[in-house]
Design an enzyme around this catalytic site. Sequence first.
Site, PDB file in Angstrom:
ATOM      1  N   TYR A 111     -46.404 -43.816 -10.381  1.00 43.96           N
ATOM      2  CA  TYR A 111     -45.971 -42.421 -10.278  1.00 43.96           C
ATOM      3  C   TYR A 111     -45.042 -42.027 -11.421  1.00 43.96           C
ATOM      4  CZ  TYR A 111     -43.931 -38.105  -8.790  1.00 43.96           C
ATOM      5  OH  TYR A 111     -43.539 -36.804  -8.763  1.00 43.96           O
ATOM      6  N   TRP A 113     -43.972 -38.531 -14.447  1.00 42.72           N
ATOM      7  CA  TRP A 113     -44.366 -37.330 -15.201  1.00 42.72           C
ATOM      8  C   TRP A 113     -44.875 -37.621 -16.595  1.00 42.72           C
ATOM      9  CZ3 TRP A 113     -43.151 -31.714 -15.078  1.00 42.72           C
ATOM     10  CH2 TRP A 113     -43.116 -31.235 -13.770  1.00 42.72           C
TER      11      TRP A 113
HETATM   12  N1  LIG Z   1     -31.885 -38.502  -6.113  1.00 39.37           N
HETATM   13  C1  LIG Z   1     -32.994 -37.855  -6.468  1.00 39.37           C
HETATM   14  N2  LIG Z   1     -34.034 -38.528  -6.991  1.00 39.37           N
HETATM   15  C2  LIG Z   1     -35.134 -37.868  -7.357  1.00 39.37           C
HETATM   16  C3  LIG Z   1     -35.231 -36.460  -7.202  1.00 39.37           C
HETATM   17  C4  LIG Z   1     -34.128 -35.771  -6.629  1.00 39.37           C
HETATM   18  O1  LIG Z   1     -34.153 -34.546  -6.416  1.00 39.37           O
HETATM   19  N3  LIG Z   1     -33.023 -36.494  -6.292  1.00 39.37           N
HETATM   20  N4  LIG Z   1     -36.365 -35.791  -7.617  1.00 39.37           N
HETATM   21  C5  LIG Z   1     -37.601 -36.535  -7.648  1.00 39.37           C
HETATM   22  C6  LIG Z   1     -38.671 -35.816  -8.350  1.00 39.37           C
HETATM   23  S1  LIG Z   1     -39.006 -34.227  -7.808  1.00 39.37           S
HETATM   24  C7  LIG Z   1     -39.437 -36.383  -9.317  1.00 39.37           C
HETATM   25  S2  LIG Z   1     -40.829 -35.550  -9.865  1.00 39.37           S
HETATM   26  C8  LIG Z   1     -39.141 -37.732  -9.844  1.00 39.37           C
HETATM   27  C9  LIG Z   1     -39.385 -37.875 -11.360  1.00 39.37           C
HETATM   28  O2  LIG Z   1     -39.517 -39.209 -11.681  1.00 39.37           O
HETATM   29  P1  LIG Z   1     -40.309 -39.677 -12.993  1.00 39.37           P
HETATM   30  O3  LIG Z   1     -41.455 -38.800 -13.256  1.00 39.37           O
HETATM   31  O4  LIG Z   1     -40.557 -41.143 -12.837  1.00 39.37           O
HETATM   32  O5  LIG Z   1     -39.184 -39.445 -14.095  1.00 39.37           O
HETATM   33  P2  LIG Z   1     -39.290 -39.323 -15.672  1.00 39.37           P
HETATM   34  O6  LIG Z   1     -37.902 -39.488 -16.182  1.00 39.37           O
HETATM   35  O7  LIG Z   1     -40.020 -38.102 -16.047  1.00 39.37           O
HETATM   36  O8  LIG Z   1     -40.102 -40.636 -16.086  1.00 39.37           O
HETATM   37  C10 LIG Z   1     -41.143 -40.627 -16.974  1.00 39.37           C
HETATM   38  C11 LIG Z   1     -41.099 -41.907 -17.803  1.00 39.37           C
HETATM   39  O9  LIG Z   1     -42.292 -41.941 -18.585  1.00 39.37           O
HETATM   40  C12 LIG Z   1     -41.970 -42.294 -19.929  1.00 39.37           C
HETATM   41  N5  LIG Z   1     -43.016 -41.685 -20.775  1.00 39.37           N
HETATM   42  C13 LIG Z   1     -43.070 -40.470 -21.359  1.00 39.37           C
HETATM   43  N6  LIG Z   1     -44.236 -40.290 -21.987  1.00 39.37           N
HETATM   44  C14 LIG Z   1     -44.945 -41.416 -21.807  1.00 39.37           C
HETATM   45  C15 LIG Z   1     -46.242 -41.826 -22.202  1.00 39.37           C
HETATM   46  O10 LIG Z   1     -46.990 -41.112 -22.860  1.00 39.37           O
HETATM   47  N7  LIG Z   1     -46.639 -43.072 -21.796  1.00 39.37           N
HETATM   48  C16 LIG Z   1     -45.840 -43.905 -21.076  1.00 39.37           C
HETATM   49  N8  LIG Z   1     -46.308 -45.104 -20.729  1.00 39.37           N
HETATM   50  N9  LIG Z   1     -44.608 -43.533 -20.697  1.00 39.37           N
HETATM   51  C17 LIG Z   1     -44.174 -42.304 -21.037  1.00 39.37           C
HETATM   52  C18 LIG Z   1     -40.579 -41.750 -20.159  1.00 39.37           C
HETATM   53  O11 LIG Z   1     -39.956 -42.477 -21.195  1.00 39.37           O
HETATM   54  C19 LIG Z   1     -39.950 -41.949 -18.772  1.00 39.37           C
HETATM   55  O12 LIG Z   1     -39.286 -43.186 -18.677  1.00 39.37           O
HETATM   56  O13 LIG Z   1     -37.780 -38.090  -9.541  1.00 39.37           O
HETATM   57  C20 LIG Z   1     -37.491 -37.985  -8.147  1.00 39.37           C
HETATM   58  N10 LIG Z   1     -36.197 -38.548  -7.894  1.00 39.37           N
HETATM   59  N1  LIG Z   2     -34.625 -28.725 -16.273  1.00 36.77           N
HETATM   60  C1  LIG Z   2     -35.411 -29.346 -15.395  1.00 36.77           C
HETATM   61  N2  LIG Z   2     -36.270 -28.619 -14.625  1.00 36.77           N
HETATM   62  C2  LIG Z   2     -37.037 -29.258 -13.712  1.00 36.77           C
HETATM   63  C3  LIG Z   2     -37.036 -30.665 -13.571  1.00 36.77           C
HETATM   64  C4  LIG Z   2     -36.121 -31.399 -14.386  1.00 36.77           C
HETATM   65  O1  LIG Z   2     -36.031 -32.640 -14.301  1.00 36.77           O
HETATM   66  N3  LIG Z   2     -35.342 -30.705 -15.276  1.00 36.77           N
HETATM   67  N4  LIG Z   2     -37.888 -31.263 -12.670  1.00 36.77           N
HETATM   68  C5  LIG Z   2     -39.038 -30.496 -12.182  1.00 36.77           C
HETATM   69  C6  LIG Z   2     -39.571 -31.083 -10.949  1.00 36.77           C
HETATM   70  S1  LIG Z   2     -40.504 -32.518 -11.087  1.00 36.77           S
HETATM   71  C7  LIG Z   2     -39.428 -30.532  -9.731  1.00 36.77           C
HETATM   72  S2  LIG Z   2     -40.170 -31.237  -8.358  1.00 36.77           S
HETATM   73  C8  LIG Z   2     -38.651 -29.306  -9.550  1.00 36.77           C
HETATM   74  C9  LIG Z   2     -37.705 -29.451  -8.380  1.00 36.77           C
HETATM   75  O2  LIG Z   2     -37.316 -28.226  -7.929  1.00 36.77           O
HETATM   76  P1  LIG Z   2     -36.392 -28.159  -6.627  1.00 36.77           P
HETATM   77  O3  LIG Z   2     -36.849 -29.167  -5.658  1.00 36.77           O
HETATM   78  O4  LIG Z   2     -36.306 -26.772  -6.200  1.00 36.77           O
HETATM   79  O5  LIG Z   2     -35.020 -28.641  -7.291  1.00 36.77           O
HETATM   80  P2  LIG Z   2     -33.765 -29.446  -6.818  1.00 36.77           P
HETATM   81  O6  LIG Z   2     -32.860 -29.316  -7.989  1.00 36.77           O
HETATM   82  O7  LIG Z   2     -34.077 -30.790  -6.292  1.00 36.77           O
HETATM   83  O8  LIG Z   2     -33.249 -28.618  -5.581  1.00 36.77           O
HETATM   84  C10 LIG Z   2     -32.945 -27.243  -5.691  1.00 36.77           C
HETATM   85  C11 LIG Z   2     -31.644 -26.955  -4.995  1.00 36.77           C
HETATM   86  O9  LIG Z   2     -31.754 -27.191  -3.606  1.00 36.77           O
HETATM   87  C12 LIG Z   2     -30.443 -27.264  -3.113  1.00 36.77           C
HETATM   88  N5  LIG Z   2     -30.433 -28.077  -1.905  1.00 36.77           N
HETATM   89  C13 LIG Z   2     -30.523 -29.421  -1.796  1.00 36.77           C
HETATM   90  N6  LIG Z   2     -30.484 -29.771  -0.494  1.00 36.77           N
HETATM   91  C14 LIG Z   2     -30.380 -28.631   0.215  1.00 36.77           C
HETATM   92  C15 LIG Z   2     -30.318 -28.320   1.599  1.00 36.77           C
HETATM   93  O10 LIG Z   2     -30.348 -29.180   2.470  1.00 36.77           O
HETATM   94  N7  LIG Z   2     -30.251 -27.002   1.933  1.00 36.77           N
HETATM   95  C16 LIG Z   2     -30.232 -25.995   1.008  1.00 36.77           C
HETATM   96  N8  LIG Z   2     -30.215 -24.740   1.439  1.00 36.77           N
HETATM   97  N9  LIG Z   2     -30.262 -26.269  -0.299  1.00 36.77           N
HETATM   98  C17 LIG Z   2     -30.349 -27.560  -0.685  1.00 36.77           C
HETATM   99  C18 LIG Z   2     -29.595 -27.882  -4.192  1.00 36.77           C
HETATM  100  O11 LIG Z   2     -28.404 -27.112  -4.350  1.00 36.77           O
HETATM  101  C19 LIG Z   2     -30.484 -27.840  -5.405  1.00 36.77           C
HETATM  102  O12 LIG Z   2     -29.839 -27.289  -6.530  1.00 36.77           O
HETATM  103  O13 LIG Z   2     -37.900 -28.989 -10.712  1.00 36.77           O
HETATM  104  C20 LIG Z   2     -38.673 -29.055 -11.890  1.00 36.77           C
HETATM  105  N10 LIG Z   2     -37.874 -28.489 -12.951  1.00 36.77           N
HETATM  106 MO   LIG Z   3     -40.794 -33.431  -9.004  1.00 37.23          MO
END
Ligand SMILES: Nc1nc2c(c(=O)[nH]1)N[C@H]1C(S)=C(S)[C@@H](COP(=O)(O)OP(=O)(O)OC[C@H]3O[C@@H](n4cnc5c(=O)[nH]c(N)nc54)[C@H](O)[C@@H]3O)O[C@H]1N2
Ligand SMILES: Nc1nc2c(c(=O)[nH]1)N[C@H]1C(S)=C(S)[C@@H](COP(=O)(O)OP(=O)(O)OC[C@H]3O[C@@H](n4cnc5c(=O)[nH]c(N)nc54)[C@H](O)[C@@H]3O)O[C@H]1N2
Ligand SMILES: [Mo]
Length: 768
Positions: A111, A113
């Site tokens: 898993y 991005w």
């Molecule tokens: N506590 C907490 N944890 C969370 C979340 C949260 O809200 N709170 N949010 C979650 C969410 S929504 C998401 S989507 C995940 C994201 O989790 P990930 O998608 O695992 O996070 P990234 O940092 O985007 O990791 C991508 C990795 O791929 C590598 N990479 C980039 N390009 C390439 C490529 O072309 N090939 C290869 N082999 N590697 C590459 C980058 O160097 C990086 O290490 O995290 C989750 N974790």
């Molecule tokens: N710049 C930037 N943009 C991103 C990403 C990134 O890594 N960087 N990641 C992308 C990805 S993979 C995803 S999935 C999306 C995630 O998009 P979201 O899931 O919407 O983002 P989060 O920042 O996890 O959460 C949004 C807000 O929810 C609020 N929140 C958390 N828990 C609770 C709760 O229990 N109740 C309420 N009411 N609010 C709560 C927090 O204040 C937080 O700021 O963002 C995307 N956009």
């Molecule tokens: Mo995500």
Amino acid sequence: MNKREEKLTASHWGIGVATVQGDRVLAVKGHPSDPHASEINDNIPGSLHGRARVRRPAVRKSWLTGTPNAVPRGRDVFVEVSWDRALDLVAKELSRVRETHGNQGIFAGSYGWSSAGRFHHAQTQLKRFLNSFGGFLRSEGNYSYNAAMGLMPHIVGPFRLQVAQATRWPVIAKHADLVVMFGGMALRNTQVSDGGVSKHRMPDNLRACADAGVKFVNISPLRSDVATEVEADWLPVTPGTDTALMIGLAHTLLEEGLHDTAFLDRYAVGFDQVCRYLTGEDDGHPKDADWAAALTGVAAPDIRALARRMAAGRTMINVAAGVQRTDFGEQPMWMAVTLAAMLGQIGLPGGGFTVGYGVNANIGNIERPFRWGAMPQGVNPVTEFIPVAMISEMLLNPGGTYSYQGHNRTFPDARLIWWAGGNPFHHHQDLNRLHKAFQTPDTIIVNELNWTATARHADIVLPIAGPQERTDFCGGKSDNALIPMPKLVPPCAEAREEYDIYSALAARLGIAYAFTEGKNSDDWLRDIWEVTRSRAQDAGYDLPDWETFLQGDLISLADPSPDQVFLDEYRADPKAHALPTPSGRIELYSETIAGFGLPDCLGHAAWFPPRDRNVDGQGAYPLALLSGQPKTRLHSQLDNGAYSLRHKIADREPVLIHPDDAKARGVHDGDVVELFNTRGRCLAGARVTDEVQKGCVFLWTGAWYDPDFDAPQARDRHGNPNVLTHDLRTSSLTQSPAAHSAMVEVQRFEGTPPAVQAHEPPPFEPEP
Ligand SMILES: Nc1nc2c(c(=O)[nH]1)N[C@H]1C(S)=C(S)[C@@H](COP(=O)(O)OP(=O)(O)OC[C@H]3O[C@@H](n4cnc5c(=O)[nH]c(N)nc54)[C@H](O)[C@@H]3O)O[C@H]1N2
Ligand SMILES: Nc1nc2c(c(=O)[nH]1)N[C@H]1C(S)=C(S)[C@@H](COP(=O)(O)OP(=O)(O)OC[C@H]3O[C@@H](n4cnc5c(=O)[nH]c(N)nc54)[C@H](O)[C@@H]3O)O[C@H]1N2
Ligand SMILES: [Mo]
């Protein structure tokens, strides 16, 4: 001296114009056609040419010397080897595992991005390669909105379609009176969209709403979860209690007869059960605004006033994905649908509900006009899978059982893990547990650009060329533009394109043709472009040939559905456009889910108290930890770039803490603080601000995990929230990650804090 050139590059956060000189990318700025280009671009040069790059194939010393347990993974030194040596080791190990354990012994859920680009997509490449080899154990779902993907099909329909069908912002500007946002709609998150975003439209679309007089209510622990473009009322809510708040709102609607019975009768099923729950007919507990106030920290009169305001005009209810990334995260979505059904505006322009505005740049703003070409993944003969967030659970309990979507399932025994394009030591919860889990397989292979904590936990690390070091093209999954991505600079040191790595392995394993079909990267790119071109032609667009495209600027296509209203057809004719649910209607009560008999998800939306509030009977930690997406990078990507580094405090990730909470702990702005609970501890830099609600701390995700194994609980020096989060899933219905439900304590760090080492390579040794 090489001359400076300007060339395009593209990423999940937008199009960049790169200044290139010789083999260096000097700077990347936003494309002039993007009205609100992302500053994340500014991270690219420093990270691409940073010290953390994996420069040569490397093998963990204990694994290489045949004593794999001598030093635990994550703490070992590495031995750099030649490509031939590394590929021989990988080929031999793949064959051994397949022979002894079958293809299901190879876990390549992988898993993550990775990077934007239609061809060099890390997961696609890995999966195509392993499919040619007989298949692999996969994972299902994502970390983003897994509870939504698991629940919504039961009650409305497939979630991904709902996102694509979201009512457009110009429609909201024209028709809505009020937008009520659970979890806000953080502009920082709309910098990004999966696969790419050509234009950041959200700020202007929100401003148009404000100009048209649309009002916003931000129900979130963070005031800044709403754009400054709109003036929003802030209703701070105790994290994890949104369901209770919505139940209180629903009770008020019912009590005051503000619900739309005609809509409920015609378009929904199960409102009777909901009523019984709201009034407490079955359990003797009426769930009115006073009941909700005690749980949520929102005053009862405010709850009642909001319910009346929502019923008084056209109201759009939005739930951020973060709100379902919590304990019992299915419930706030189901309750939001229930609330919207009671208001009776689903399918009307500007009314109803959406799960996901603000989750990325494109939802409600734009869609792709047709499907772009992509590298075909082939077919996986292995049918076994795990829900994505059960990685530690699986590794620690092979043969163990669990419940998922009403089925009892058994964990397979994964002997080899291959990760490409993701960073589980960023994304997974409870990293100390994941560290233990990662000791269990025979072999771990990681393809990486950088020495992330995941790479450090591998046995074999394969260095790969970055997005600016290979030719590709970009077309976002929900975007309307195609962007050339010419190779800007040669790969760092010995790094290779993943396609070439798999081609070389496929040759060693006797599956060369199955994987390559006799093509090199350039052949594939042309093929994929031709597929895109012919689909474009069907849609009425004339795209140039590959050479012309690659040398040109972006190509913008039209918005296929600028006036889209979610579920308008269903509203117009609920028989002809019946929903793909068992009843064909919106299921406020689901016989299917009720039939599963789950303790943590009933047949209708219901309130369950968050689990971390009382740990092991020892009393809860006092502060709720939120860990949302970082403004300054994408997850953990480019954390060692200039923009990300500029925002660190004392070299560490900033943690937002309310002035009262800071004062009670003697913490000042800029201090290094320690966050801890029973699971782990980390250091961070204190930002004292009333932007965050009292009783909550907010630590951005994505600081590269930097454990100090000599410190208590292997304290992370850098500020990674996942050392503190729990690894319990939302519920046994969807087994989704619930990162936003953790409780912690914070204290000032006394003395000299240890230096952060996350952005340095690991120690190397010559081969013994
Ligand atoms: N506590 C907490 N944890 C969370 C979340 C949260 O809200 N709170 N949010 C979650 C969410 S929504 C998401 S989507 C995940 C994201 O989790 P990930 O998608 O695992 O996070 P990234 O940092 O985007 O990791 C991508 C990795 O791929 C590598 N990479 C980039 N390009 C390439 C490529 O072309 N090939 C290869 N082999 N590697 C590459 C980058 O160097 C990086 O290490 O995290 C989750 N974790
Ligand atoms: N710049 C930037 N943009 C991103 C990403 C990134 O890594 N960087 N990641 C992308 C990805 S993979 C995803 S999935 C999306 C995630 O998009 P979201 O899931 O919407 O983002 P989060 O920042 O996890 O959460 C949004 C807000 O929810 C609020 N929140 C958390 N828990 C609770 C709760 O229990 N109740 C309420 N009411 N609010 C709560 C927090 O204040 C937080 O700021 O963002 C995307 N956009
Ligand atoms: Mo995500």
